[in-house]
Design a protein around this motif. Structure first.
Motif, PDB file in Angstrom:
ATOM      1  N   ASN A  19       0.849  -1.201   0.000  1.00 44.55           N
ATOM      2  CA  ASN A  19       0.000   0.000   0.000  1.00 44.55           C
ATOM      3  C   ASN A  19       0.883   1.249   0.000  1.00 44.55           C
ATOM      4  N   PRO A  20       1.731   1.404  -1.011  1.00 44.07           N
ATOM      5  CA  PRO A  20       2.737   2.477  -0.994  1.00 44.07           C
ATOM      6  C   PRO A  20       2.148   3.848  -1.301  1.00 44.07           C
ATOM      7  N   LYS A  21       2.844   4.868  -0.823  1.00 39.66           N
ATOM      8  CA  LYS A  21       2.563   6.260  -1.189  1.00 39.66           C
ATOM      9  C   LYS A  21       3.888   6.908  -1.527  1.00 39.66           C
ATOM     10  N   TRP A  22       3.998   7.468  -2.742  1.00 40.81           N
ATOM     11  CA  TRP A  22       5.275   7.986  -3.225  1.00 40.81           C
ATOM     12  C   TRP A  22       5.401   9.494  -3.006  1.00 40.81           C
ATOM     13  N   LYS A  23       6.620   9.960  -3.106  1.00 40.80           N
ATOM     14  CA  LYS A  23       6.877  11.396  -3.056  1.00 40.80           C
ATOM     15  C   LYS A  23       6.264  12.052  -4.289  1.00 40.80           C
ATOM     16  N   PRO A  24       6.024  13.351  -4.241  1.00 46.21           N
ATOM     17  CA  PRO A  24       5.381  14.016  -5.379  1.00 46.21           C
ATOM     18  C   PRO A  24       6.152  13.833  -6.681  1.00 46.21           C
ATOM     19  N   VAL A  25       5.421  13.604  -7.741  1.00 46.15           N
ATOM     20  CA  VAL A  25       5.961  13.513  -9.091  1.00 46.15           C
ATOM     21  C   VAL A  25       5.646  14.823  -9.797  1.00 46.15           C
ATOM     22  N   CYS A  26       6.649  15.406 -10.465  1.00 50.73           N
ATOM     23  CA  CYS A  26       6.468  16.682 -11.146  1.00 50.73           C
ATOM     24  C   CYS A  26       6.681  16.491 -12.644  1.00 50.73           C
ATOM     25  N   LEU A  27       5.655  16.787 -13.434  1.00 46.60           N
ATOM     26  CA  LEU A  27       5.713  16.620 -14.889  1.00 46.60           C
ATOM     27  C   LEU A  27       5.387  17.945 -15.564  1.00 46.60           C
ATOM     28  N   ASN A  28       6.150  18.276 -16.612  1.00 45.26           N
ATOM     29  CA  ASN A  28       5.809  19.482 -17.352  1.00 45.26           C
ATOM     30  C   ASN A  28       5.055  19.117 -18.627  1.00 45.26           C
ATOM     31  N   PHE A  29       4.413  20.118 -19.197  1.00 44.36           N
ATOM     32  CA  PHE A  29       3.539  19.870 -20.340  1.00 44.36           C
ATOM     33  C   PHE A  29       4.302  19.393 -21.574  1.00 44.36           C
ATOM     34  N   GLN A  30       5.585  19.739 -21.665  1.00 44.65           N
ATOM     35  CA  GLN A  30       6.369  19.244 -22.781  1.00 44.65           C
ATOM     36  C   GLN A  30       6.587  17.740 -22.688  1.00 44.65           C
ATOM     37  N   GLN A  31       6.598  17.216 -21.464  1.00 48.35           N
ATOM     38  CA  GLN A  31       6.810  15.787 -21.299  1.00 48.35           C
ATOM     39  C   GLN A  31       5.598  14.965 -21.723  1.00 48.35           C
ATOM     40  N   PHE A  32       4.417  15.430 -21.334  1.00 47.99           N
ATOM     41  CA  PHE A  32       3.239  14.613 -21.646  1.00 47.99           C
ATOM     42  C   PHE A  32       2.399  15.160 -22.786  1.00 47.99           C
TER      43      PHE A  32
END
Length: 584
Positions: A238-251
């Motif tokens: 039941n893991p909870k990860w650190k925040p993931v940061c994605l920019n619009f160029q990536q997705f």
């Protein structure tokens, strides 16, 4: 880069989360994909626009018809044409519409040359790309480095035009040309997401799964491009990860399909798929707002079908925010303060003998120490307005049999700190270095701790000052393996939350394998008390390895510096001195 998928230490680090590389354009997963396909690393793309004022009138019955040509000046002195503007007829104050795009590499000095021509009327119907420039009237030229443009607060630089011999043409005013740079970023918006899972299948035999998420973007041509990976959570279904940061160029866009895979980590690199799903950023935002989970699936034994699993993915937090680039900071007034520390240990050899690493060649040929100072300093000095650089030596016998592991290269006695240790410009470092070789006796051992701690003290005091805009860069040049490795690790860990990066150049033929420990690309350093480094601040390069390839030592050393700079600024939530309107 191997840490993306298989390396034991590296694979357990976050990629795309709080520990991600902080550039606008990339993270480790993207770098791994592109470099494995043979592509060059990503860079910051800037667009140059041009205008001129009070150009020399080359026509008799009308005014000049100007066109501007942009060149990159190569190391061999040759010009490479980057592009041409359109021709603006009958105008001495043109504002050209045509733009020139260029890749801004922080780690490279990029000299640019701008030529302005008066285009003969008979050629106005001819494409500018096919114009023979020797048939046109040359008005004037101007030169600068790309970094001189992007570091201006308004990213605009005005230059006086000169004749080809480098002088203003007699008493005639040839006019000026103004160059403006704009970063071609489609959006400054980033999405910060906190992922959590529940009831994951157990893929471990002796304990519970060690899960991590990998996110990939689907591309129109087929297949996927990995854009992000979380850290590994040990022994947890039941893991909870650190925040993931994605920019619009990536997705791409909020509707672009993403493949989210959950794996059980294996040290062999053969990670076991726990489950996967296809979601877009818009879908993830909806999961957060509705407080619902999405079930993972796995391929079914029946061809073309999938089995729905009990395990679910939740989005506990979804935030869109503005993220600033390296250029945003330096153009708003932030500076890189250059410092250098030079190895004066006896293993370098007698400076009077030609086989010494410290030998000063009367012909002017640079030794390895001089070359590293010149190449790195030449880039860094553009980002430091006063060009006052602290310079130290270590491992040398300076007076009466006393060995110092941090002494002022300029010979000043007393504190090895502040103005007492400073020299003027890169030439000041070179001069102080050559003079020190005549007054300092080479000794040893090779200790990094004292100079790192001195640099860290300066960075800490700067950080405590109001509205500090300084970031420090310490260049250490050495011929030997560091003797105080644990003390050096402790110093690096203690400095890892300060505005400081450390560049280490290894010169000579020593085995520098153990030095890679300080350059913690695959795992965070830990000091002797177990404290983990806040971020990676060290880049180590053995000069002999660089010289075998096509890339320069300065490129190898400085390629990570913008990432390290941004990781510090973002960790402290420090913003540029001016804000930009959000670009969607």
């Amino acid at each position: 880069m191997g840490g993306c998928f298989s390396d034991m230490k590296g694979a357990k680090e976050a990629i795309g989360g709080v520990n991600q590389k902080a550039t606008n354009n990339n993270n480790d997963a993207v770098d791994f994909f592109y470099t494995s396909q043979g592509f060059q690393p990503l860079f910051t793309q800037v667009e140059l626009s041009f205008s001129a004022y009070d150009l020399l009138d080359m026509d008799i019955t009308s005014k000049s018809d100007p066109m501007l040509v942009v060149y990159a000046k190569k190391e061999d002195g040759k010009f490479e044409e980057l592009g041409r503007t359109e021709v603006i007829t009958n105008c001495l104050n043109p504002e050209w519409i045509e733009k020139i795009n260029i890749a801004f590499h922080f780690e490279i000095v990029q000299p640019l040359v701008f030529h302005v021509y008066d285009i003969d009327t008979t050629y106005h119907s001819v494409s500018t790309k096919t114009l023979k420039l020797k048939d046109q009237d040359f008005i004037g030229e101007a030169t600068c480095n790309l970094s001189e443009i992007v570091t201006k607060q308004n990213k605009s630089l005005t230059l006086k035009l000169q004749s080809k011999n480098g002088n203003i043409n007699g008493k005639k005013n040839l006019g000026t040309v103004t160059i403006r740079a704009e970063e071609t970023v489609s959006s400054r918006s980033v999405v910060e997401i906190i992922f959590r899972c529940s009831h994951l299948d157990n893929k471990d035999i002796f304990s519970k799964s060690d899960p991590f998420l990998r996110i990939s973007r689907m591309v129109e041509s087929g297949g996927t491009i990995p854009i992000c990976k979380t850290e590994v959570i040990d022994n947890n279904l039941n893991p909870k990860w650190k925040p993931v940061c994605l920019n619009f160029q990536q997705f791409g866009s909020k509707e672009t399909p993403l493949i989210i895979e959950c794996f059980h980590f294996n040290s062999s690199g053969n990670h076991v798929l726990i489950g996967k799903m296809q979601k877009s950023i818009a879908d993830l935002e909806k999961l957060c707002h509705e407080r619902k989970g999405a079930n993972f699936v796995v391929p079914s034994k029946r061809k073309g079908q999938e089995k729905v699993l009990k395990g679910q993915l939740f989005v506990d937090q979804y935030n869109e925010k503005e993220q600033f680039s390296f250029i945003d900071y330096i153009s708003s007034g932030f500076e890189l303060n250059f410092m250098v520390a030079i190895d004066f240990t006896a293993s370098n050899g007698d400076p009077q003998k030609s086989d010494s690493l410290h030998y000063i060649d009367v012909s002017g040929r640079l030794n390895s120490y001089q070359k590293a100072i010149m190449e790195v300093g030449e880039v860094i000095q553009f980002y430091d307005t006063d060009k006052m650089f602290p310079a130290w030596g270590f491992g040398g016998n300076i007076h009466k049999g006393t060995v110092s592991h941090c002494f002022n290269l300029n010979g000043a006695l007393g504190v090895n700190y502040g103005a007492n240790s400073e020299v003027v410009g890169v030439e000041g470092i070179m001069d102080a270095y050559s003079k020190a070789l005549r007054s300092v006796t080479l000794s040893g051992p090779t200790l990094f701790g004292p100079v790192i701690n001195t640099a860290a003290q300066m960075a800490a005091e700067s950080l405590s000052s109001y509205n500090s805009t300084k970031y420090y860069v310490l260049l250490i040049i050495t011929d030997g393996i560091v003797t105080d490795l644990q003390e050096s690790i402790n110093a690096v860990v203690n400095a890892s939350d300060l505005p400081l990066s450390i560049l280490i150049v290894g010169v000579g033929s020593a085995d520098f394998t153990s030095m890679e420990v300080l350059d913690a690309d695959n795992a965070r350093l830990r000091n002797s008390t177990g404290r983990v480094a806040a971020r990676d601040i060290v880049q180590f390069v053995p000069m002999r390895e660089v010289q075998k390839g096509q890339i320069s030592v300065v490129q190898s050393l400085l390629e990570e510096l913008p990432d390290q700079f941004l990781s510090f600024m973002r960790s402290r939530d420090i913003k540029p001195l001016f804000s930009h309107p959000k670009m969607q």
